[in-house]
Design a protein around this motif. Structure first.
Motif, PDB file in Angstrom:
ATOM      1  N   TYR A   4      -2.552   3.235   3.293  1.00  0.00           N
ATOM      2  CA  TYR A   4      -2.162   2.645   4.652  1.00  0.00           C
ATOM      3  C   TYR A   4      -2.795   3.588   5.918  1.00  0.00           C
ATOM      4  CZ  TYR A   4       0.326   1.231   8.994  1.00  0.00           C
ATOM      5  OH  TYR A   4       0.405   1.005  10.401  1.00  0.00           O
ATOM      6  N   ASP A   5      -2.642   4.914   5.783  1.00  0.00           N
ATOM      7  CA  ASP A   5      -3.397   5.856   6.901  1.00  0.00           C
ATOM      8  C   ASP A   5      -4.943   5.626   6.683  1.00  0.00           C
ATOM      9  OD1 ASP A   5      -0.833   6.471   7.714  1.00  0.00           O
ATOM     10  OD2 ASP A   5      -0.810   8.476   6.556  1.00  0.00           O
ATOM     11  N   LEU A   6      -5.288   5.636   5.409  1.00  0.00           N
ATOM     12  CA  LEU A   6      -6.905   5.469   5.371  1.00  0.00           C
ATOM     13  C   LEU A   6      -7.421   4.288   5.957  1.00  0.00           C
ATOM     14  CD1 LEU A   6      -9.410   6.394   4.111  1.00  0.00           C
ATOM     15  CD2 LEU A   6      -8.670   5.276   1.763  1.00  0.00           C
ATOM     16  N   LEU A   7      -6.707   2.997   5.659  1.00  0.00           N
ATOM     17  CA  LEU A   7      -7.159   1.868   6.263  1.00  0.00           C
ATOM     18  C   LEU A   7      -7.062   1.728   7.905  1.00  0.00           C
ATOM     19  CD1 LEU A   7      -8.055  -0.980   5.924  1.00  0.00           C
ATOM     20  CD2 LEU A   7      -5.723  -1.916   5.659  1.00  0.00           C
ATOM     21  N   LEU A   8      -5.856   2.505   8.534  1.00  0.00           N
ATOM     22  CA  LEU A   8      -5.751   2.391   9.625  1.00  0.00           C
ATOM     23  C   LEU A   8      -6.747   3.268  10.454  1.00  0.00           C
ATOM     24  CD1 LEU A   8      -3.454   1.550  11.460  1.00  0.00           C
ATOM     25  CD2 LEU A   8      -2.610   3.506  11.531  1.00  0.00           C
ATOM     26  N   TYR A   9      -7.055   4.456   9.556  1.00  0.00           N
ATOM     27  CA  TYR A   9      -8.165   5.419  10.240  1.00  0.00           C
ATOM     28  C   TYR A   9      -9.481   4.887  10.174  1.00  0.00           C
ATOM     29  CZ  TYR A   9     -10.705   9.859  10.565  1.00  0.00           C
ATOM     30  OH  TYR A   9     -11.718  10.839  11.173  1.00  0.00           O
ATOM     31  N   LEU A  10      -9.760   3.984   9.103  1.00  0.00           N
ATOM     32  CA  LEU A  10     -11.113   3.121   9.260  1.00  0.00           C
ATOM     33  C   LEU A  10     -11.172   2.088  10.230  1.00  0.00           C
ATOM     34  CD1 LEU A  10     -11.360   2.919   5.230  1.00  0.00           C
ATOM     35  CD2 LEU A  10     -13.143   4.009   6.872  1.00  0.00           C
ATOM     36  N   LYS A  22      -6.843  -3.218  -3.997  1.00  0.00           N
ATOM     37  CA  LYS A  22      -5.674  -4.091  -3.629  1.00  0.00           C
ATOM     38  C   LYS A  22      -5.956  -4.944  -2.491  1.00  0.00           C
ATOM     39  CE  LYS A  22      -2.259  -0.551  -4.470  1.00  0.00           C
ATOM     40  NZ  LYS A  22      -1.219   0.386  -4.004  1.00  0.00           N
ATOM     41  N   LEU A  23      -6.953  -4.930  -1.699  1.00  0.00           N
ATOM     42  CA  LEU A  23      -7.316  -5.818  -0.755  1.00  0.00           C
ATOM     43  C   LEU A  23      -8.098  -6.848  -1.323  1.00  0.00           C
ATOM     44  CD1 LEU A  23      -8.584  -3.220   2.344  1.00  0.00           C
ATOM     45  CD2 LEU A  23      -6.275  -4.647   2.054  1.00  0.00           C
ATOM     46  N   HIS A  24      -9.012  -6.352  -2.054  1.00  0.00           N
ATOM     47  CA  HIS A  24      -9.762  -7.468  -2.929  1.00  0.00           C
ATOM     48  C   HIS A  24      -8.790  -8.560  -3.884  1.00  0.00           C
ATOM     49  CE1 HIS A  24     -13.277  -9.402  -5.005  1.00  0.00           C
ATOM     50  NE2 HIS A  24     -12.561  -9.159  -6.170  1.00  0.00           N
ATOM     51  N   GLN A  25      -7.918  -7.826  -4.540  1.00  0.00           N
ATOM     52  CA  GLN A  25      -7.023  -8.651  -5.111  1.00  0.00           C
ATOM     53  C   GLN A  25      -6.229  -9.773  -4.488  1.00  0.00           C
ATOM     54  OE1 GLN A  25      -4.932  -5.871  -7.443  1.00  0.00           O
ATOM     55  NE2 GLN A  25      -6.200  -5.993  -9.163  1.00  0.00           N
ATOM     56  N   ALA A  26      -5.906  -9.098  -3.212  1.00  0.00           N
ATOM     57  CA  ALA A  26      -5.126 -10.280  -2.060  1.00  0.00           C
ATOM     58  C   ALA A  26      -5.876 -11.380  -1.454  1.00  0.00           C
ATOM     59  CB  ALA A  26      -4.673  -9.173  -0.996  1.00  0.00           C
ATOM     60  N   GLY A  27      -7.342 -11.020  -1.749  1.00  0.00           N
ATOM     61  CA  GLY A  27      -8.162 -11.955  -1.093  1.00  0.00           C
ATOM     62  C   GLY A  27      -8.876 -11.647   0.211  1.00  0.00           C
ATOM     63  N   TYR A  56     -11.794   9.368  -3.407  1.00  0.00           N
ATOM     64  CA  TYR A  56     -12.429   8.340  -4.262  1.00  0.00           C
ATOM     65  C   TYR A  56     -11.261   7.572  -4.711  1.00  0.00           C
ATOM     66  CZ  TYR A  56     -16.481  11.354  -3.828  1.00  0.00           C
ATOM     67  OH  TYR A  56     -17.771  12.068  -3.560  1.00  0.00           O
ATOM     68  N   THR A  57     -10.156   8.130  -5.164  1.00  0.00           N
ATOM     69  CA  THR A  57      -9.139   7.530  -5.942  1.00  0.00           C
ATOM     70  C   THR A  57      -8.420   6.596  -4.794  1.00  0.00           C
ATOM     71  OG1 THR A  57      -8.594   9.432  -7.288  1.00  0.00           O
ATOM     72  CG2 THR A  57      -7.014   8.001  -7.049  1.00  0.00           C
ATOM     73  N   HIS A  58      -8.040   7.140  -3.802  1.00  0.00           N
ATOM     74  CA  HIS A  58      -7.365   6.287  -2.623  1.00  0.00           C
ATOM     75  C   HIS A  58      -8.294   5.107  -2.131  1.00  0.00           C
ATOM     76  CE1 HIS A  58      -4.002   8.948  -2.616  1.00  0.00           C
ATOM     77  NE2 HIS A  58      -4.536  10.119  -1.689  1.00  0.00           N
ATOM     78  N   MET A  59      -9.470   5.373  -1.927  1.00  0.00           N
ATOM     79  CA  MET A  59     -10.622   4.436  -1.456  1.00  0.00           C
ATOM     80  C   MET A  59     -10.685   3.343  -2.474  1.00  0.00           C
ATOM     81  SD  MET A  59     -12.306   3.891   1.228  1.00  0.00           S
ATOM     82  CE  MET A  59     -12.711   5.667   1.899  1.00  0.00           C
ATOM     83  N   LYS A  60     -10.748   3.655  -3.953  1.00  0.00           N
ATOM     84  CA  LYS A  60     -10.930   2.895  -4.879  1.00  0.00           C
ATOM     85  C   LYS A  60      -9.779   1.856  -5.090  1.00  0.00           C
ATOM     86  CE  LYS A  60     -11.206   2.482 -10.090  1.00  0.00           C
ATOM     87  NZ  LYS A  60     -11.358   3.377 -11.075  1.00  0.00           N
ATOM     88  N   ASN A  61      -8.551   2.330  -4.940  1.00  0.00           N
ATOM     89  CA  ASN A  61      -7.082   1.693  -5.062  1.00  0.00           C
ATOM     90  C   ASN A  61      -6.995   1.011  -3.847  1.00  0.00           C
ATOM     91  OD1 ASN A  61      -6.484   2.981  -7.540  1.00  0.00           O
ATOM     92  ND2 ASN A  61      -5.474   4.538  -6.483  1.00  0.00           N
ATOM     93  N   LEU A  62      -7.414   1.264  -2.660  1.00  0.00           N
ATOM     94  CA  LEU A  62      -7.457   0.458  -1.364  1.00  0.00           C
ATOM     95  C   LEU A  62      -8.053  -0.558  -1.542  1.00  0.00           C
ATOM     96  CD1 LEU A  62      -6.431  -0.115   1.448  1.00  0.00           C
ATOM     97  CD2 LEU A  62      -8.113   1.433   2.417  1.00  0.00           C
ATOM     98  N   LEU A  75       0.873  -1.324  -0.069  1.00  0.00           N
ATOM     99  CA  LEU A  75       0.028   0.088   0.011  1.00  0.00           C
ATOM    100  C   LEU A  75       0.854   1.329  -0.164  1.00  0.00           C
ATOM    101  CD1 LEU A  75      -2.594  -0.845   2.715  1.00  0.00           C
ATOM    102  CD2 LEU A  75      -2.867  -1.214   0.229  1.00  0.00           C
ATOM    103  N   THR A  76       0.384   2.261  -0.591  1.00  0.00           N
ATOM    104  CA  THR A  76       1.113   3.702  -0.411  1.00  0.00           C
ATOM    105  C   THR A  76       0.756   4.026   0.879  1.00  0.00           C
ATOM    106  OG1 THR A  76      -1.008   4.895  -1.127  1.00  0.00           O
ATOM    107  CG2 THR A  76       0.525   4.129  -2.975  1.00  0.00           C
ATOM    108  N   ARG A  77       1.481   5.204   1.437  1.00  0.00           N
ATOM    109  CA  ARG A  77       1.398   5.717   2.559  1.00  0.00           C
ATOM    110  C   ARG A  77      -0.237   6.269   3.026  1.00  0.00           C
ATOM    111  NH1 ARG A  77       3.709  11.556   4.410  1.00  0.00           N
ATOM    112  NH2 ARG A  77       1.352  12.042   3.690  1.00  0.00           N
ATOM    113  N   LYS A  78      -0.648   6.926   1.886  1.00  0.00           N
ATOM    114  CA  LYS A  78      -1.950   7.630   2.019  1.00  0.00           C
ATOM    115  C   LYS A  78      -3.037   6.254   2.241  1.00  0.00           C
ATOM    116  CE  LYS A  78      -1.622  11.941   1.390  1.00  0.00           C
ATOM    117  NZ  LYS A  78      -1.926  13.017   2.488  1.00  0.00           N
TER     118      LYS A  78
END
Length: 223
Positions: free
Chosen positions: A155-161, A201-206, A192-198, A150-153
């Motif tokens: 990672y921070d987004l997932l941690l915040y959630l 990536k999580l979905h592709q990892a299973g 929207y861009t960061h959320m979409k990418n996050l 993940l990019t820093r943004k």
């Protein structure tokens, strides 16, 4: 993770910010009491590094304002004062930690990490949400024990959630958390861009789709 450095010594504040940015923290600075008060009233921080001796006031007054407003920002006092009375006063006022100048930046980083863990994640170093694992010490995300890049943004987004799991977060709150005072946003396209990418990536990892869009409100991590 967002840090506010309240320090009037320009050289020290710049050293701290340079070091913490290299550790992937988002940093803001206030070099006087008035600026710091404006920032803590407007924004939330994961940790505030607070010098007691400011040119226009006592840093403990800022700490008292935080507590009066029932804010949950972590606070580490950084001070040249090393007496037991000063330490006790700072901790009794509500600081999470007290660090005496001069100090090693690596120690400061370790203390910030510890404060955030206690404040946000009940002291845990590892957060497990089913197949999703967040390693706070290594700052890594794993799905089914495999690292997700993940990019820093992101990672921070997932941690915040994660530390607001099962709570709806408005787009404005997310934008404010991901943006520093040097960043100005006119719309929420970058969210929207960061959320979409996050999510991709999580979905592709299973990973299951725990991140939900709440129409007209924002997003939440539902577990």
């Amino acid at each position: 993770m967002k840090i506010l450095v309240v320090e009037d010594e320009k050289e020290l504040s710049e050293s701290i910010i340079t070091y913490l940015k290299a550790e992937n923290y988002l940093c803001e600075v206030a070099r006087d009491y008035k600026t710091a008060l404006q920032k803590i009233e407007l924004f939330d921080y994961d940790c505030i590094l607070l010098d007691v001796s400011l040119p226009d006031g006592n840093g403990l007054g800022l700490l008292e304002e935080l507590k009066a407003d029932k804010k949950t920002d972590g606070v580490i006092i950084i001070s040249a004062k090393n007496s037991i009375d000063d330490r006790i006063r700072g901790l009794n006022t509500g600081a999470d930690d007290y660090l005496v100048k001069p100090f090693h930046l690596s120690e400061l980083n370790a203390r910030i990490t510890a404060v955030i863990r206690r404040r946000r994640f009940e002291g845990n170093k590892i957060i497990v949400l089913h197949e999703l694992t967040i390693d706070l010490a290594a700052k890594t995300i794993l799905v089914n024990n495999k690292i997700v890049d993940l990019t820093r943004k992101e990672y921070d987004l997932l941690l915040y959630l994660a530390y607001n799991k099962n709570r709806v977060l408005s787009k404005y709150a997310i934008a404010e958390h991901l943006s520093g005072d040097e960043e100005i946003y006119n719309n929420f396209d970058f969210i929207y861009t960061h959320m979409k990418n996050l999510k991709k990536k999580l979905h592709q990892a299973g990973c299951q789709e725990y991140i939900k869009s709440v129409y007209g409100m924002g997003y939440k991590l539902e577990v």
